[in-house]
Design an enzyme around this catalytic site. Structure first.
Site, mmCIF file in Angstrom:
data_model
loop_
_atom_site.group_PDB
_atom_site.id
_atom_site.type_symbol
_atom_site.label_atom_id
_atom_site.label_comp_id
_atom_site.label_asym_id
_atom_site.label_seq_id
_atom_site.Cartn_x
_atom_site.Cartn_y
_atom_site.Cartn_z
ATOM 1 N N GLY A 175 0.773 -1.108 0.477
ATOM 2 C CA GLY A 175 0.134 0.066 -0.239
ATOM 3 C C GLY A 175 0.553 1.231 -0.170
ATOM 4 O O GLY A 175 1.654 1.436 0.023
ATOM 5 N N THR A 176 0.281 1.881 0.309
ATOM 6 C CA THR A 176 0.982 3.598 0.207
ATOM 7 C C THR A 176 1.780 3.562 1.631
ATOM 8 O O THR A 176 1.988 2.820 2.733
ATOM 9 C CB THR A 176 -0.241 4.903 0.004
ATOM 10 O OG1 THR A 176 -1.312 4.850 1.103
ATOM 11 C CG2 THR A 176 0.207 4.905 -1.693
ATOM 12 N N MET A 177 1.400 4.962 1.937
ATOM 13 C CA MET A 177 2.123 5.925 3.236
ATOM 14 C C MET A 177 0.904 6.060 4.153
ATOM 15 O O MET A 177 -0.331 5.620 3.508
ATOM 16 C CB MET A 177 3.076 6.201 3.364
ATOM 17 C CG MET A 177 4.678 6.142 2.360
ATOM 18 S SD MET A 177 5.786 7.899 2.625
ATOM 19 C CE MET A 177 4.355 9.266 1.821
ATOM 20 N N CYS B 217 -1.035 4.015 5.054
ATOM 21 C CA CYS B 217 -2.219 3.322 4.607
ATOM 22 C C CYS B 217 -2.575 1.822 6.295
ATOM 23 O O CYS B 217 -3.526 1.270 5.418
ATOM 24 C CB CYS B 217 -2.248 2.436 3.130
ATOM 25 S SG CYS B 217 -1.218 0.773 3.770
ATOM 26 N N SER C 188 1.619 -1.347 9.609
ATOM 27 C CA SER C 188 2.572 -0.994 10.453
ATOM 28 C C SER C 188 1.507 -1.792 11.338
ATOM 29 O O SER C 188 1.534 -2.561 12.113
ATOM 30 C CB SER C 188 3.345 -0.475 11.501
ATOM 31 O OG SER C 188 4.512 -0.409 10.003
ATOM 32 N N ASP D 54 8.386 -5.974 8.428
ATOM 33 C CA ASP D 54 7.994 -5.111 8.422
ATOM 34 C C ASP D 54 8.866 -3.692 7.228
ATOM 35 O O ASP D 54 9.885 -4.007 7.318
ATOM 36 C CB ASP D 54 7.353 -4.354 9.446
ATOM 37 C CG ASP D 54 6.362 -2.735 9.039
ATOM 38 O OD1 ASP D 54 5.963 -3.111 8.448
ATOM 39 O OD2 ASP D 54 6.688 -1.795 10.399
ATOM 40 N N GLU D 55 8.191 -2.395 6.475
ATOM 41 C CA GLU D 55 9.249 -1.604 5.772
ATOM 42 C C GLU D 55 9.784 -2.444 5.292
ATOM 43 O O GLU D 55 11.005 -2.142 4.986
ATOM 44 C CB GLU D 55 10.183 -0.764 7.080
ATOM 45 C CG GLU D 55 9.960 -0.189 7.796
ATOM 46 C CD GLU D 55 8.692 0.867 7.547
ATOM 47 O OE1 GLU D 55 8.755 1.269 6.686
ATOM 48 O OE2 GLU D 55 8.046 1.326 8.439
ATOM 49 N N GLN E 270 9.924 -2.869 1.649
ATOM 50 C CA GLN E 270 10.464 -1.601 0.523
ATOM 51 C C GLN E 270 11.807 -2.078 1.216
ATOM 52 O O GLN E 270 12.932 -1.883 -0.353
ATOM 53 C CB GLN E 270 9.803 -0.916 0.195
ATOM 54 C CG GLN E 270 9.689 0.241 1.324
ATOM 55 C CD GLN E 270 9.046 -0.184 2.994
ATOM 56 O OE1 GLN E 270 8.824 -0.844 2.857
ATOM 57 N NE2 GLN E 270 9.177 1.217 3.196
ATOM 58 N N VAL F 285 15.522 6.315 -0.536
ATOM 59 C CA VAL F 285 15.499 6.376 0.337
ATOM 60 C C VAL F 285 15.951 7.338 1.579
ATOM 61 O O VAL F 285 17.025 7.420 1.433
ATOM 62 C CB VAL F 285 15.967 4.785 1.235
ATOM 63 C CG1 VAL F 285 15.759 4.927 2.625
ATOM 64 C CG2 VAL F 285 15.439 3.898 0.388
#
Ligand code: ZN
EC number: 2.7.1.21
Length: 215
Positions: free
Chosen positions: A9-11, A13, A16, A86-87, A89, A170
């Site tokens: 998803g996007t940030m 969303c 977490s 998590d994270e 990406q 990043v």
């Protein structure tokens, strides 16, 4: 069958938050998870959500072999009934391959959570590898909204409120006060036009920035 699932998803969303929910539900049933993260907003070795929940996690290093880490953990008598990344990406493509191997060779479910695309609307390498390898990709239903009210599908990086389209892939926000770097979720239309909430307010009469009628 164990699975590699990519929750994308996007940030903003709720990724977490969902990761923490999965962790909570499973630990309440007596299961024990291995939680990996990188560059969480709460700092090293933490998995946190914007709603204020937080748990301890293993901070992944650039060159870390996640499969070897799990094997070592298990061989020393540790438990890992499932894995949360998590994270995701921010993980390297080879680390996503290692997570797939955790599923296939160790028989452990892996739930990866990540932002799909960066501020230039390009796939993060880790997310690309997850799309390629995951048994399932779940697009999160907690939808973030653009300032115009439309569904936010894109991440923008801002400097002083203005959207930028160049720079390192990043740059973690909130830690770089020197340049006032921030992030904002936008609909595709306003990402293409580079219209953030701040620039929309500044140019409220321009036809370029008229809000889209909500569906
Ligand atoms: Zn919009």
């Amino acid at each position: 069958m164990p699975e590699l699932v990519f929750f994308s998803g996007t940030m903003d969303c709720g990724k977490s938050t969902l990761a923490l929910q999965i962790e909570h539900n499973r630990s309440a049933r007596g299961l024990q998870g291995m939680i990996f993260t990188r560059d969480d907003r709460a700092g090293e070795g933490k998995l946190s959500s914007r709603l204020g929940l937080v748990t301890d996690a293993v901070e992944v290093a650039d060159d870390q072999d996640l499969y070897a880490y799990l094997v070592e953990h298990l061989s020393q008598g540790g438990r890992a009934d499932y894995v949360i990344a998590d994270e995701a990406q921010f993980l390297a493509p080879r680390q996503i391959d290692q997570l797939a191997r955790v599923v296939d060779d160790l028989g452990i479910d892996v739930f990866a959570f990540g932002i799909t695309t960066d501020f230039r609307s390009k796939l993060f390498p880790g997310s690309q590898r997850l799309v390629e390898l995951a048994d399932r990709v779940e697009v999160l239903q907690v939808e973030a909204l653009c300032w115009c009210g439309a569904r936010a599908t894109h991440n923008a990086r801002t400097i002083g409120g203005e959207m930028v389209v160049e720079g390192a892939q990043v740059v973690v926000g909130d830690v770089n006060q020197s340049e006032d770097i921030g992030y904002e979720v936008l609909c595709r239309r306003h990402h293409r036009r580079r219209t953030t909430a701040a620039t929309a307010r500044a140019g409220a009469l321009s036809p370029d920035v008229l809000p889209i009628a909500s569906a």
